[in-house]
Design a protein around this motif. Structure first.
Motif, PDB file in Angstrom:
ATOM      1  N   CYS A  11       0.838  -1.209   0.000  1.00  0.00           N
ATOM      2  CA  CYS A  11       0.000   0.000   0.000  1.00  0.00           C
ATOM      3  C   CYS A  11       0.870   1.256   0.000  1.00  0.00           C
ATOM      4  CB  CYS A  11      -0.909  -0.005   1.232  1.00  0.00           C
ATOM      5  SG  CYS A  11      -2.017  -1.420   1.278  1.00  0.00           S
ATOM      6  N   GLY A  12       1.874   1.302  -0.864  1.00  0.00           N
ATOM      7  CA  GLY A  12       2.812   2.425  -0.880  1.00  0.00           C
ATOM      8  C   GLY A  12       2.391   3.545  -1.805  1.00  0.00           C
ATOM      9  N   PHE A  13       3.374   4.298  -2.260  1.00  0.00           N
ATOM     10  CA  PHE A  13       3.182   5.487  -3.098  1.00  0.00           C
ATOM     11  C   PHE A  13       2.326   5.194  -4.327  1.00  0.00           C
ATOM     12  CE2 PHE A  13       5.203   7.260  -7.022  1.00  0.00           C
ATOM     13  CZ  PHE A  13       4.648   8.518  -6.969  1.00  0.00           C
ATOM     14  N   PHE A  14       2.710   4.207  -5.124  1.00  0.00           N
ATOM     15  CA  PHE A  14       2.012   4.030  -6.397  1.00  0.00           C
ATOM     16  C   PHE A  14       0.700   3.263  -6.247  1.00  0.00           C
ATOM     17  CE2 PHE A  14       1.362   2.862 -10.868  1.00  0.00           C
ATOM     18  CZ  PHE A  14       1.503   4.132 -11.416  1.00  0.00           C
ATOM     19  N   ALA A  15       0.593   2.435  -5.207  1.00  0.00           N
ATOM     20  CA  ALA A  15      -0.611   1.620  -5.007  1.00  0.00           C
ATOM     21  C   ALA A  15      -1.863   2.490  -4.863  1.00  0.00           C
ATOM     22  CB  ALA A  15      -0.443   0.738  -3.772  1.00  0.00           C
ATOM     23  N   CYS A  34      -3.033  -5.647   1.964  1.00  0.00           N
ATOM     24  CA  CYS A  34      -1.939  -6.121   2.807  1.00  0.00           C
ATOM     25  C   CYS A  34      -0.757  -5.175   2.683  1.00  0.00           C
ATOM     26  CB  CYS A  34      -1.544  -7.525   2.357  1.00  0.00           C
ATOM     27  SG  CYS A  34      -0.007  -8.142   3.078  1.00  0.00           S
ATOM     28  N   ASP A  35      -0.136  -4.841   3.783  1.00  0.00           N
ATOM     29  CA  ASP A  35       1.166  -4.164   3.773  1.00  0.00           C
ATOM     30  C   ASP A  35       1.853  -4.516   5.085  1.00  0.00           C
ATOM     31  OD1 ASP A  35       2.360  -1.397   2.097  1.00  0.00           O
ATOM     32  OD2 ASP A  35       3.354  -2.106   3.921  1.00  0.00           O
ATOM     33  N   ARG A  36       3.150  -4.786   5.020  1.00  0.00           N
ATOM     34  CA  ARG A  36       3.849  -5.141   6.261  1.00  0.00           C
ATOM     35  C   ARG A  36       4.028  -3.922   7.158  1.00  0.00           C
ATOM     36  NH1 ARG A  36       9.474  -6.513   3.094  1.00  0.00           N
ATOM     37  NH2 ARG A  36       9.916  -4.372   2.510  1.00  0.00           N
ATOM     38  N   GLN A  95       3.648  -5.654 -10.283  1.00  0.00           N
ATOM     39  CA  GLN A  95       4.213  -4.391 -10.754  1.00  0.00           C
ATOM     40  C   GLN A  95       5.539  -4.633 -11.463  1.00  0.00           C
ATOM     41  OE1 GLN A  95       4.361  -1.369 -11.532  1.00  0.00           O
ATOM     42  NE2 GLN A  95       2.505  -0.479 -10.709  1.00  0.00           N
ATOM     43  N   LYS A  96       5.914  -3.697 -12.329  1.00  0.00           N
ATOM     44  CA  LYS A  96       7.263  -3.677 -12.868  1.00  0.00           C
ATOM     45  C   LYS A  96       8.174  -3.096 -11.787  1.00  0.00           C
ATOM     46  CE  LYS A  96       8.684   0.024 -13.468  1.00  0.00           C
ATOM     47  NZ  LYS A  96       9.009   1.202 -12.593  1.00  0.00           N
ATOM     48  N   PRO A  97       9.509  -3.273 -11.838  1.00  0.00           N
ATOM     49  CA  PRO A  97      10.172  -4.253 -12.683  1.00  0.00           C
ATOM     50  C   PRO A  97       9.796  -5.668 -12.255  1.00  0.00           C
ATOM     51  CG  PRO A  97      11.762  -3.121 -11.244  1.00  0.00           C
ATOM     52  CD  PRO A  97      10.428  -2.526 -10.970  1.00  0.00           C
ATOM     53  N   GLU A 123       2.694  -3.291 -16.685  1.00  0.00           N
ATOM     54  CA  GLU A 123       3.490  -2.455 -17.608  1.00  0.00           C
ATOM     55  C   GLU A 123       2.502  -1.530 -18.294  1.00  0.00           C
ATOM     56  OE1 GLU A 123       5.277  -0.251 -19.166  1.00  0.00           O
ATOM     57  OE2 GLU A 123       6.821  -1.582 -18.374  1.00  0.00           O
ATOM     58  N   ASN A 124       2.225  -0.415 -17.648  1.00  0.00           N
ATOM     59  CA  ASN A 124       1.100   0.435 -18.034  1.00  0.00           C
ATOM     60  C   ASN A 124       1.405   1.443 -19.124  1.00  0.00           C
ATOM     61  OD1 ASN A 124       2.774   1.323 -15.887  1.00  0.00           O
ATOM     62  ND2 ASN A 124       1.409   3.013 -15.469  1.00  0.00           N
ATOM     63  N   PHE A 125       2.723   1.705 -19.396  1.00  0.00           N
ATOM     64  CA  PHE A 125       3.023   2.831 -20.301  1.00  0.00           C
ATOM     65  C   PHE A 125       2.454   2.615 -21.704  1.00  0.00           C
ATOM     66  CE2 PHE A 125       6.416   5.914 -18.606  1.00  0.00           C
ATOM     67  CZ  PHE A 125       5.920   5.850 -17.324  1.00  0.00           C
ATOM     68  N   PRO A 164      12.205   7.589  -2.642  1.00  0.00           N
ATOM     69  CA  PRO A 164      13.605   7.729  -2.225  1.00  0.00           C
ATOM     70  C   PRO A 164      14.456   6.488  -2.519  1.00  0.00           C
ATOM     71  CG  PRO A 164      12.087   7.717  -0.324  1.00  0.00           C
ATOM     72  CD  PRO A 164      11.251   7.793  -1.548  1.00  0.00           C
ATOM     73  N   TYR A 165      13.823   5.303  -2.589  1.00  0.00           N
ATOM     74  CA  TYR A 165      14.579   4.068  -2.832  1.00  0.00           C
ATOM     75  C   TYR A 165      15.269   4.075  -4.196  1.00  0.00           C
ATOM     76  CZ  TYR A 165      10.315   2.775  -5.406  1.00  0.00           C
ATOM     77  OH  TYR A 165       9.258   2.763  -6.284  1.00  0.00           O
ATOM     78  N   LEU A 166      14.789   4.944  -5.106  1.00  0.00           N
ATOM     79  CA  LEU A 166      15.368   4.974  -6.452  1.00  0.00           C
ATOM     80  C   LEU A 166      16.819   5.461  -6.443  1.00  0.00           C
ATOM     81  CD1 LEU A 166      12.385   6.381  -8.567  1.00  0.00           C
ATOM     82  CD2 LEU A 166      13.191   4.008  -8.422  1.00  0.00           C
TER      83      LEU A 166
HETATM   84  N1  LIG Z   1       3.953   1.420 -13.411  1.00  0.00           N
HETATM   85  C1  LIG Z   1       4.243   2.653 -12.991  1.00  0.00           C
HETATM   86  O1  LIG Z   1       3.934   3.630 -13.667  1.00  0.00           O
HETATM   87  C2  LIG Z   1       4.942   2.801 -11.666  1.00  0.00           C
HETATM   88  C3  LIG Z   1       5.159   4.062 -11.088  1.00  0.00           C
HETATM   89  C4  LIG Z   1       5.783   4.122  -9.822  1.00  0.00           C
HETATM   90  C5  LIG Z   1       6.190   2.957  -9.207  1.00  0.00           C
HETATM   91  N2  LIG Z   1       5.997   1.750  -9.826  1.00  0.00           N
HETATM   92  C6  LIG Z   1       6.439   0.485  -9.221  1.00  0.00           C
HETATM   93  O2  LIG Z   1       5.571   0.169  -8.146  1.00  0.00           O
HETATM   94  C7  LIG Z   1       6.280  -0.592  -7.166  1.00  0.00           C
HETATM   95  C8  LIG Z   1       6.048   0.052  -5.817  1.00  0.00           C
HETATM   96  O3  LIG Z   1       6.629   1.341  -5.837  1.00  0.00           O
HETATM   97  P1  LIG Z   1       6.266   2.451  -4.729  1.00  0.00           P
HETATM   98  O4  LIG Z   1       6.982   3.679  -5.149  1.00  0.00           O
HETATM   99  O5  LIG Z   1       4.809   2.465  -4.498  1.00  0.00           O
HETATM  100  O6  LIG Z   1       7.028   1.811  -3.469  1.00  0.00           O
HETATM  101  P2  LIG Z   1       6.722   2.073  -1.921  1.00  0.00           P
HETATM  102  O7  LIG Z   1       7.986   1.719  -1.193  1.00  0.00           O
HETATM  103  O8  LIG Z   1       6.124   3.433  -1.711  1.00  0.00           O
HETATM  104  O9  LIG Z   1       5.587   1.014  -1.583  1.00  0.00           O
HETATM  105  C9  LIG Z   1       5.807  -0.349  -1.465  1.00  0.00           C
HETATM  106  C10 LIG Z   1       4.966  -0.855  -0.290  1.00  0.00           C
HETATM  107  O10 LIG Z   1       5.031  -2.286  -0.286  1.00  0.00           O
HETATM  108  C11 LIG Z   1       5.150  -2.718   1.066  1.00  0.00           C
HETATM  109  N3  LIG Z   1       5.777  -4.058   1.034  1.00  0.00           N
HETATM  110  C12 LIG Z   1       7.003  -4.384   0.541  1.00  0.00           C
HETATM  111  N4  LIG Z   1       7.201  -5.713   0.640  1.00  0.00           N
HETATM  112  C13 LIG Z   1       6.076  -6.239   1.176  1.00  0.00           C
HETATM  113  C14 LIG Z   1       5.667  -7.565   1.506  1.00  0.00           C
HETATM  114  N5  LIG Z   1       6.474  -8.620   1.277  1.00  0.00           N
HETATM  115  N6  LIG Z   1       4.443  -7.744   2.040  1.00  0.00           N
HETATM  116  C15 LIG Z   1       3.622  -6.684   2.269  1.00  0.00           C
HETATM  117  N7  LIG Z   1       3.964  -5.413   1.978  1.00  0.00           N
HETATM  118  C16 LIG Z   1       5.160  -5.190   1.430  1.00  0.00           C
HETATM  119  C17 LIG Z   1       5.984  -1.653   1.750  1.00  0.00           C
HETATM  120  O11 LIG Z   1       5.796  -1.644   3.148  1.00  0.00           O
HETATM  121  C18 LIG Z   1       5.470  -0.374   1.061  1.00  0.00           C
HETATM  122  O12 LIG Z   1       4.392   0.224   1.773  1.00  0.00           O
HETATM  123  C19 LIG Z   1       7.745  -0.610  -7.614  1.00  0.00           C
HETATM  124  O13 LIG Z   1       8.048  -1.857  -8.177  1.00  0.00           O
HETATM  125  C20 LIG Z   1       7.827   0.521  -8.648  1.00  0.00           C
HETATM  126  O14 LIG Z   1       8.802   0.265  -9.669  1.00  0.00           O
HETATM  127  C21 LIG Z   1       5.366   1.663 -11.016  1.00  0.00           C
END
Ligand SMILES: NC(=O)c1ccc[n+]([C@@H]2O[C@H](COP(=O)([O-])OP(=O)(O)OC[C@H]3O[C@@H](n4cnc5c(N)ncnc54)[C@H](O)[C@@H]3O)[C@@H](O)[C@H]2O)c1
Length: 344
Positions: A11-15, A34-36, A95-97, A123-125, A164-166
Protein backbone atom coordinates in the motif's frame (compact mmCIF):
# COMPACT_ATOMS: atom_id res chain seq x y z
CA UNK A 1 -20.66 -12.53 -14.41
CA UNK A 2 -20.29 -11.45 -10.77
CA UNK A 3 -17.83 -8.74 -9.84
CA UNK A 4 -14.29 -10.09 -9.50
CA UNK A 5 -12.86 -9.74 -5.99
CA UNK A 6 -9.26 -8.54 -5.80
CA UNK A 7 -6.68 -8.31 -3.03
CA UNK A 8 -3.84 -5.79 -3.13
CA UNK A 9 -0.40 -6.28 -1.58
CA UNK A 10 1.78 -3.22 -0.98
CA UNK A 11 0.00 0.00 0.00
CA UNK A 12 2.81 2.42 -0.88
CA UNK A 13 3.18 5.49 -3.10
CA UNK A 14 2.01 4.03 -6.40
CA UNK A 15 -0.61 1.62 -5.01
CA UNK A 16 -2.85 4.62 -4.28
CA UNK A 17 -3.22 5.09 -8.05
CA UNK A 18 -4.03 1.40 -8.41
CA UNK A 19 -6.67 1.60 -5.67
CA UNK A 20 -8.27 4.60 -7.44
CA UNK A 21 -8.13 2.60 -10.66
CA UNK A 22 -9.91 -0.36 -9.05
CA UNK A 23 -12.61 1.98 -7.74
CA UNK A 24 -13.31 3.09 -11.34
CA UNK A 25 -12.79 -0.25 -13.14
CA UNK A 26 -15.94 -2.04 -14.33
CA UNK A 27 -16.44 -5.60 -13.04
CA UNK A 28 -13.93 -5.76 -10.19
CA UNK A 29 -13.29 -4.35 -6.73
CA UNK A 30 -10.72 -4.72 -3.94
CA UNK A 31 -11.90 -6.70 -0.90
CA UNK A 32 -8.66 -7.09 1.07
CA UNK A 33 -5.33 -5.27 1.38
CA UNK A 34 -1.94 -6.12 2.81
CA UNK A 35 1.17 -4.16 3.77
CA UNK A 36 3.85 -5.14 6.26
CA UNK A 37 3.87 -1.49 7.36
CA UNK A 38 0.77 -0.98 9.60
CA UNK A 39 0.82 2.77 8.96
CA UNK A 40 0.51 2.39 5.19
CA UNK A 41 -2.16 -0.26 5.72
CA UNK A 42 -4.22 2.12 7.87
CA UNK A 43 -3.82 5.08 5.47
CA UNK A 44 -4.93 3.13 2.37
CA UNK A 45 -7.55 1.06 4.23
CA UNK A 46 -9.19 4.19 5.64
CA UNK A 47 -8.99 6.14 2.36
CA UNK A 48 -10.68 3.38 0.35
CA UNK A 49 -12.91 1.87 3.07
CA UNK A 50 -11.33 -1.61 3.06
CA UNK A 51 -11.84 -3.43 6.36
CA UNK A 52 -10.01 -6.71 5.60
CA UNK A 53 -6.40 -5.73 6.35
CA UNK A 54 -3.27 -7.89 6.74
CA UNK A 55 0.35 -7.24 7.61
CA UNK A 56 1.32 -10.71 6.35
CA UNK A 57 0.58 -11.82 2.77
CA UNK A 58 0.68 -15.52 3.75
CA UNK A 59 -2.14 -14.93 6.26
CA UNK A 60 -4.20 -13.13 3.60
CA UNK A 61 -3.77 -15.98 1.10
CA UNK A 62 -4.62 -18.51 3.83
CA UNK A 63 -7.91 -16.69 4.50
CA UNK A 64 -8.64 -16.45 0.74
CA UNK A 65 -11.93 -15.11 -0.57
CA UNK A 66 -10.54 -13.24 -3.60
CA UNK A 67 -10.30 -14.01 -7.34
CA UNK A 68 -7.01 -12.25 -8.12
CA UNK A 69 -4.13 -10.49 -6.41
CA UNK A 70 -2.53 -7.17 -7.38
CA UNK A 71 1.09 -7.06 -6.20
CA UNK A 72 2.17 -3.42 -5.85
CA UNK A 73 5.32 -3.92 -3.74
CA UNK A 74 8.87 -3.05 -4.80
CA UNK A 75 10.88 -5.62 -6.77
CA UNK A 76 12.57 -7.58 -3.95
CA UNK A 77 9.31 -9.26 -2.90
CA UNK A 78 7.83 -9.92 -6.37
CA UNK A 79 9.05 -13.51 -6.84
CA UNK A 80 8.02 -14.73 -3.37
CA UNK A 81 4.57 -13.14 -3.67
CA UNK A 82 3.92 -14.48 -7.19
CA UNK A 83 4.98 -17.93 -5.99
CA UNK A 84 2.53 -17.59 -3.09
CA UNK A 85 -0.23 -16.66 -5.55
CA UNK A 86 0.65 -19.69 -7.71
CA UNK A 87 0.58 -22.00 -4.68
CA UNK A 88 -2.96 -20.79 -3.96
CA UNK A 89 -3.92 -20.78 -7.68
CA UNK A 90 -4.79 -17.08 -7.57
CA UNK A 91 -4.24 -15.12 -10.85
CA UNK A 92 -1.72 -12.35 -10.25
CA UNK A 93 -0.80 -8.88 -11.46
CA UNK A 94 2.76 -7.90 -10.58
CA UNK A 95 4.21 -4.39 -10.75
CA UNK A 96 7.26 -3.68 -12.87
CA UNK A 97 10.17 -4.25 -12.68
CA UNK A 98 9.22 -7.90 -13.09
CA UNK A 99 11.94 -9.32 -10.80
CA UNK A 100 15.45 -8.70 -9.44
CA UNK A 101 16.92 -10.85 -12.25
CA UNK A 102 15.93 -12.45 -15.55
CA UNK A 103 16.34 -15.87 -13.91
CA UNK A 104 13.77 -14.90 -11.26
CA UNK A 105 11.38 -13.59 -13.92
CA UNK A 106 11.67 -16.84 -15.91
CA UNK A 107 10.96 -18.84 -12.74
CA UNK A 108 7.86 -16.70 -12.08
CA UNK A 109 6.50 -17.40 -15.57
CA UNK A 110 7.21 -21.12 -15.13
CA UNK A 111 5.50 -21.35 -11.72
CA UNK A 112 2.36 -19.53 -12.88
CA UNK A 113 2.19 -21.64 -16.06
CA UNK A 114 2.49 -24.81 -13.98
CA UNK A 115 -0.29 -23.58 -11.67
CA UNK A 116 -2.45 -22.68 -14.67
CA UNK A 117 -2.98 -19.09 -13.51
CA UNK A 118 -2.71 -15.81 -15.42
CA UNK A 119 0.23 -13.52 -14.69
CA UNK A 120 0.20 -9.92 -15.96
CA UNK A 121 3.01 -7.44 -15.40
CA UNK A 122 1.67 -3.97 -14.60
CA UNK A 123 3.49 -2.45 -17.61
CA UNK A 124 1.10 0.43 -18.03
CA UNK A 125 3.02 2.83 -20.30
CA UNK A 126 1.87 1.13 -23.53
CA UNK A 127 -1.70 1.83 -22.33
CA UNK A 128 -1.16 5.59 -22.27
CA UNK A 129 -3.57 7.38 -24.63
CA UNK A 130 -0.80 9.00 -26.74
CA UNK A 131 0.99 5.63 -27.17
CA UNK A 132 -2.26 3.94 -28.18
CA UNK A 133 -2.77 6.79 -30.69
CA UNK A 134 0.67 6.13 -32.22
CA UNK A 135 -0.17 2.41 -32.50
CA UNK A 136 -3.43 3.29 -34.30
CA UNK A 137 -1.64 5.51 -36.84
CA UNK A 138 0.78 2.68 -37.65
CA UNK A 139 -2.08 0.18 -37.94
CA UNK A 140 -3.89 2.53 -40.35
CA UNK A 141 -0.93 2.35 -42.73
CA UNK A 142 -0.65 6.17 -42.83
CA UNK A 143 3.17 6.11 -42.70
CA UNK A 144 3.64 2.75 -44.42
CA UNK A 145 6.27 0.38 -42.99
CA UNK A 146 8.37 2.01 -40.26
CA UNK A 147 12.14 1.64 -40.76
CA UNK A 148 13.44 3.94 -37.98
CA UNK A 149 12.25 5.14 -34.59
CA UNK A 150 13.21 7.13 -31.53
CA UNK A 151 11.56 6.69 -28.13
CA UNK A 152 12.70 9.41 -25.79
CA UNK A 153 12.11 10.34 -22.14
CA UNK A 154 14.36 13.18 -20.99
CA UNK A 155 13.51 14.98 -17.76
CA UNK A 156 14.85 16.90 -14.79
CA UNK A 157 11.90 15.92 -12.55
CA UNK A 158 12.79 15.05 -8.93
CA UNK A 159 11.56 11.45 -8.80
CA UNK A 160 13.54 10.82 -5.62
CA UNK A 161 11.17 12.95 -3.50
CA UNK A 162 8.28 10.45 -3.74
CA UNK A 163 10.43 7.34 -4.34
CA UNK A 164 13.60 7.73 -2.23
CA UNK A 165 14.58 4.07 -2.83
CA UNK A 166 15.37 4.97 -6.45
CA UNK A 167 18.54 6.77 -5.40
CA UNK A 168 19.81 3.79 -3.39
CA UNK A 169 19.89 1.02 -6.01
CA UNK A 170 23.00 0.29 -8.12
CA UNK A 171 20.68 0.10 -11.15
CA UNK A 172 18.41 3.08 -11.65
CA UNK A 173 17.05 4.59 -14.83
CA UNK A 174 17.03 1.60 -17.19
CA UNK A 175 15.46 -0.69 -14.58
CA UNK A 176 12.93 1.86 -13.32
CA UNK A 177 11.99 4.00 -16.33
CA UNK A 178 13.84 2.68 -19.40
CA UNK A 179 11.94 -0.58 -18.86
CA UNK A 180 8.76 1.31 -19.84
CA UNK A 181 10.40 3.03 -22.82
CA UNK A 182 11.87 -0.26 -24.05
CA UNK A 183 8.43 -1.84 -23.75
CA UNK A 184 6.92 0.97 -25.84
CA UNK A 185 9.62 0.40 -28.49
CA UNK A 186 8.67 -3.31 -28.60
CA UNK A 187 4.96 -2.47 -28.68
CA UNK A 188 5.40 -0.08 -31.61
CA UNK A 189 8.21 -1.64 -33.68
CA UNK A 190 8.07 -5.28 -32.56
CA UNK A 191 10.54 -7.65 -30.92
CA UNK A 192 14.25 -6.92 -30.75
CA UNK A 193 17.14 -9.27 -31.58
CA UNK A 194 20.12 -7.19 -30.47
CA UNK A 195 20.87 -4.12 -28.38
CA UNK A 196 23.80 -1.79 -27.64
CA UNK A 197 23.77 0.63 -24.69
CA UNK A 198 25.77 3.43 -23.09
CA UNK A 199 25.04 4.82 -19.61
CA UNK A 200 26.13 7.76 -17.43
CA UNK A 201 25.57 8.96 -13.88
CA UNK A 202 25.27 12.75 -13.77
CA UNK A 203 23.61 13.23 -10.35
CA UNK A 204 26.39 12.55 -7.79
CA UNK A 205 23.88 11.89 -4.97
CA UNK A 206 22.52 8.64 -6.40
CA UNK A 207 24.08 5.20 -6.80
CA UNK A 208 22.81 4.12 -10.23
CA UNK A 209 22.91 5.50 -13.77
CA UNK A 210 20.55 8.37 -14.59
CA UNK A 211 21.22 8.61 -18.35
CA UNK A 212 21.03 5.79 -20.89
CA UNK A 213 21.17 5.64 -24.69
CA UNK A 214 20.23 2.36 -26.36
CA UNK A 215 20.31 1.20 -29.99
CA UNK A 216 17.79 -1.54 -30.84
CA UNK A 217 17.77 -3.88 -33.86
CA UNK A 218 14.16 -5.02 -34.36
CA UNK A 219 13.22 -8.35 -36.00
CA UNK A 220 11.29 -6.32 -38.62
CA UNK A 221 14.54 -4.73 -39.83
CA UNK A 222 13.71 -1.38 -38.20
CA UNK A 223 16.35 0.38 -36.09
CA UNK A 224 15.43 2.45 -33.05
CA UNK A 225 17.00 4.60 -30.38
CA UNK A 226 15.64 4.50 -26.84
CA UNK A 227 17.08 7.37 -24.80
CA UNK A 228 16.20 8.17 -21.20
CA UNK A 229 17.51 10.78 -18.77
CA UNK A 230 16.69 12.20 -15.36
CA UNK A 231 19.53 14.73 -15.69
CA UNK A 232 18.03 16.91 -18.42
CA UNK A 233 16.66 20.33 -17.52
CA UNK A 234 14.58 22.01 -20.21
CA UNK A 235 12.58 25.19 -20.59
CA UNK A 236 9.28 23.29 -20.20
CA UNK A 237 9.60 20.12 -18.12
CA UNK A 238 8.08 17.27 -20.15
CA UNK A 239 7.69 14.75 -17.27
CA UNK A 240 6.21 12.16 -17.70
CA UNK A 241 5.82 12.30 -21.48
CA UNK A 242 7.44 9.77 -23.83
CA UNK A 243 8.24 11.47 -27.14
CA UNK A 244 8.29 9.41 -30.32
CA UNK A 245 9.66 9.83 -33.83
CA UNK A 246 8.94 7.27 -36.52
CA UNK A 247 10.02 7.31 -40.15
CA UNK A 248 8.12 4.99 -42.49
CA UNK A 249 8.11 4.11 -46.18
CA UNK A 250 5.09 6.37 -46.81
CA UNK A 251 5.51 9.13 -44.22
CA UNK A 252 6.58 10.19 -40.75
CA UNK A 253 5.04 10.47 -37.30
CA UNK A 254 6.13 12.77 -34.48
CA UNK A 255 4.68 12.68 -30.93
CA UNK A 256 5.94 15.91 -29.41
CA UNK A 257 5.74 17.67 -26.05
CA UNK A 258 2.19 18.66 -25.08
CA UNK A 259 0.71 15.44 -26.54
CA UNK A 260 0.71 16.64 -30.16
CA UNK A 261 0.77 13.87 -32.77
CA UNK A 262 1.85 15.01 -36.23
CA UNK A 263 1.59 12.71 -39.25
CA UNK A 264 3.11 13.70 -42.58
CA UNK A 265 2.56 11.69 -45.76
CA UNK A 266 1.52 12.12 -49.39
CA UNK A 267 -1.77 13.68 -48.24
CA UNK A 268 -0.02 16.47 -46.31
CA UNK A 269 0.49 17.09 -42.60
CA UNK A 270 -2.10 16.63 -39.85
CA UNK A 271 -1.56 17.36 -36.15
CA UNK A 272 -3.92 15.83 -33.57
CA UNK A 273 -4.22 16.47 -29.83
CA UNK A 274 -3.78 13.06 -28.14
CA UNK A 275 -3.85 14.30 -24.53
CA UNK A 276 -4.82 11.78 -21.87
CA UNK A 277 -8.03 12.24 -19.89
CA UNK A 278 -7.77 13.94 -16.50
CA UNK A 279 -9.56 11.35 -14.35
CA UNK A 280 -11.37 12.54 -11.18
CA UNK A 281 -8.58 11.25 -8.91
CA UNK A 282 -5.74 12.39 -11.14
CA UNK A 283 -3.38 15.35 -10.86
CA UNK A 284 -1.10 16.93 -13.44
CA UNK A 285 1.52 16.00 -14.59
CA UNK A 286 0.81 12.42 -13.43
CA UNK A 287 -2.57 12.14 -15.21
CA UNK A 288 -1.08 10.42 -18.28
CA UNK A 289 0.24 7.61 -16.09
CA UNK A 290 -2.82 7.58 -13.84
CA UNK A 291 -5.19 7.06 -16.78
CA UNK A 292 -3.03 4.19 -18.05
CA UNK A 293 -3.36 2.49 -14.64
CA UNK A 294 -7.13 2.37 -15.01
CA UNK A 295 -6.83 1.19 -18.63
CA UNK A 296 -4.44 -1.69 -17.87
CA UNK A 297 -6.50 -2.78 -14.85
CA UNK A 298 -9.70 -2.75 -16.95
CA UNK A 299 -7.83 -4.83 -19.56
CA UNK A 300 -6.94 -7.35 -16.82
CA UNK A 301 -10.56 -7.66 -15.68
CA UNK A 302 -11.82 -8.09 -19.25
CA UNK A 303 -9.12 -10.66 -20.10
CA UNK A 304 -9.63 -12.62 -16.88
CA UNK A 305 -13.37 -12.83 -17.54
CA UNK A 306 -12.86 -13.80 -21.19
CA UNK A 307 -10.03 -16.24 -20.41
CA UNK A 308 -7.70 -14.49 -22.88
CA UNK A 309 -4.01 -13.59 -22.50
CA UNK A 310 -3.16 -10.04 -21.45
CA UNK A 311 -1.10 -7.68 -23.60
CA UNK A 312 1.69 -7.59 -20.99
CA UNK A 313 1.55 -11.19 -19.77
CA UNK A 314 4.55 -12.61 -17.92
CA UNK A 315 5.64 -14.33 -21.15
CA UNK A 316 5.43 -11.05 -23.09
CA UNK A 317 7.17 -9.01 -20.41
CA UNK A 318 10.13 -11.44 -20.26
CA UNK A 319 11.05 -10.03 -23.69
CA UNK A 320 11.02 -6.46 -22.34
CA UNK A 321 12.88 -7.48 -19.19
CA UNK A 322 15.54 -9.19 -21.35
CA UNK A 323 16.18 -5.80 -22.99
CA UNK A 324 16.83 -4.28 -19.56
CA UNK A 325 19.32 -7.04 -18.76
CA UNK A 326 20.91 -6.65 -22.21
CA UNK A 327 21.28 -2.90 -21.72
CA UNK A 328 23.19 -3.32 -18.46
CA UNK A 329 25.38 -6.05 -19.99
CA UNK A 330 26.10 -3.93 -23.06
CA UNK A 331 26.87 -0.80 -21.01
CA UNK A 332 29.31 -2.84 -18.89
CA UNK A 333 31.07 -4.61 -21.77
CA UNK A 334 30.77 -1.98 -24.49
CA UNK A 335 29.58 -4.78 -26.78
CA UNK A 336 26.36 -5.55 -28.65
CA UNK A 337 24.19 -8.13 -26.83
CA UNK A 338 22.08 -10.76 -28.63
CA UNK A 339 18.65 -10.99 -26.95
CA UNK A 340 18.08 -14.61 -28.03
CA UNK A 341 20.93 -15.83 -25.83
CA UNK A 342 19.31 -14.18 -22.78
CA UNK A 343 15.88 -15.66 -23.45
CA UNK A 344 17.12 -19.17 -24.25
N1 LIG B 1 3.95 1.42 -13.41
C1 LIG B 1 4.24 2.65 -12.99
O1 LIG B 1 3.93 3.63 -13.67
C2 LIG B 1 4.94 2.80 -11.67
C3 LIG B 1 5.16 4.06 -11.09
C4 LIG B 1 5.78 4.12 -9.82
C5 LIG B 1 6.19 2.96 -9.21
N2 LIG B 1 6.00 1.75 -9.83
C6 LIG B 1 6.44 0.49 -9.22
O2 LIG B 1 5.57 0.17 -8.15
C7 LIG B 1 6.28 -0.59 -7.17
C8 LIG B 1 6.05 0.05 -5.82
O3 LIG B 1 6.63 1.34 -5.84
P1 LIG B 1 6.27 2.45 -4.73
O4 LIG B 1 6.98 3.68 -5.15
O5 LIG B 1 4.81 2.47 -4.50
O6 LIG B 1 7.03 1.81 -3.47
P2 LIG B 1 6.72 2.07 -1.92
O7 LIG B 1 7.99 1.72 -1.19
O8 LIG B 1 6.12 3.43 -1.71
O9 LIG B 1 5.59 1.01 -1.58
C9 LIG B 1 5.81 -0.35 -1.46
C10 LIG B 1 4.97 -0.86 -0.29
O10 LIG B 1 5.03 -2.29 -0.29
C11 LIG B 1 5.15 -2.72 1.07
N3 LIG B 1 5.78 -4.06 1.03
C12 LIG B 1 7.00 -4.38 0.54
N4 LIG B 1 7.20 -5.71 0.64
C13 LIG B 1 6.08 -6.24 1.18
C14 LIG B 1 5.67 -7.57 1.51
N5 LIG B 1 6.47 -8.62 1.28
N6 LIG B 1 4.44 -7.74 2.04
C15 LIG B 1 3.62 -6.68 2.27
N7 LIG B 1 3.96 -5.41 1.98
C16 LIG B 1 5.16 -5.19 1.43
C17 LIG B 1 5.98 -1.65 1.75
O11 LIG B 1 5.80 -1.64 3.15
C18 LIG B 1 5.47 -0.37 1.06
O12 LIG B 1 4.39 0.22 1.77
C19 LIG B 1 7.74 -0.61 -7.61
O13 LIG B 1 8.05 -1.86 -8.18
C20 LIG B 1 7.83 0.52 -8.65
O14 LIG B 1 8.80 0.26 -9.67
C21 LIG B 1 5.37 1.66 -11.02
Amino acid sequence: MAELRGALIGCGFFAVNQMHGWALAQGAGIVAICDRDPQRLAIVGDQFGISRRYTDAAAMFADGGFDFVDIATTVQSHRALVEMAAAHKVPAICQKPFAPSLADAKAMVAVTNAAGIALMIHENFRWQTPIQAVRKVLDSGAIGTPFWGRFSFRSGFDVFAAQPYLGEAPRFIIEDLGIHTLDIARYILGDVHSLTARTRRINPKIKGEDVATMLLDHDSGATSIVDVSYATRQETEPFPETLIELDGSEGTLRLTQGYALTVTNGDGTVTTDVSPALLPFASRPWHNIQESVLLIQQHWVDALKAGTETSTSGADNLKTFALVEAAYQSAASGQLVEIGTLLA
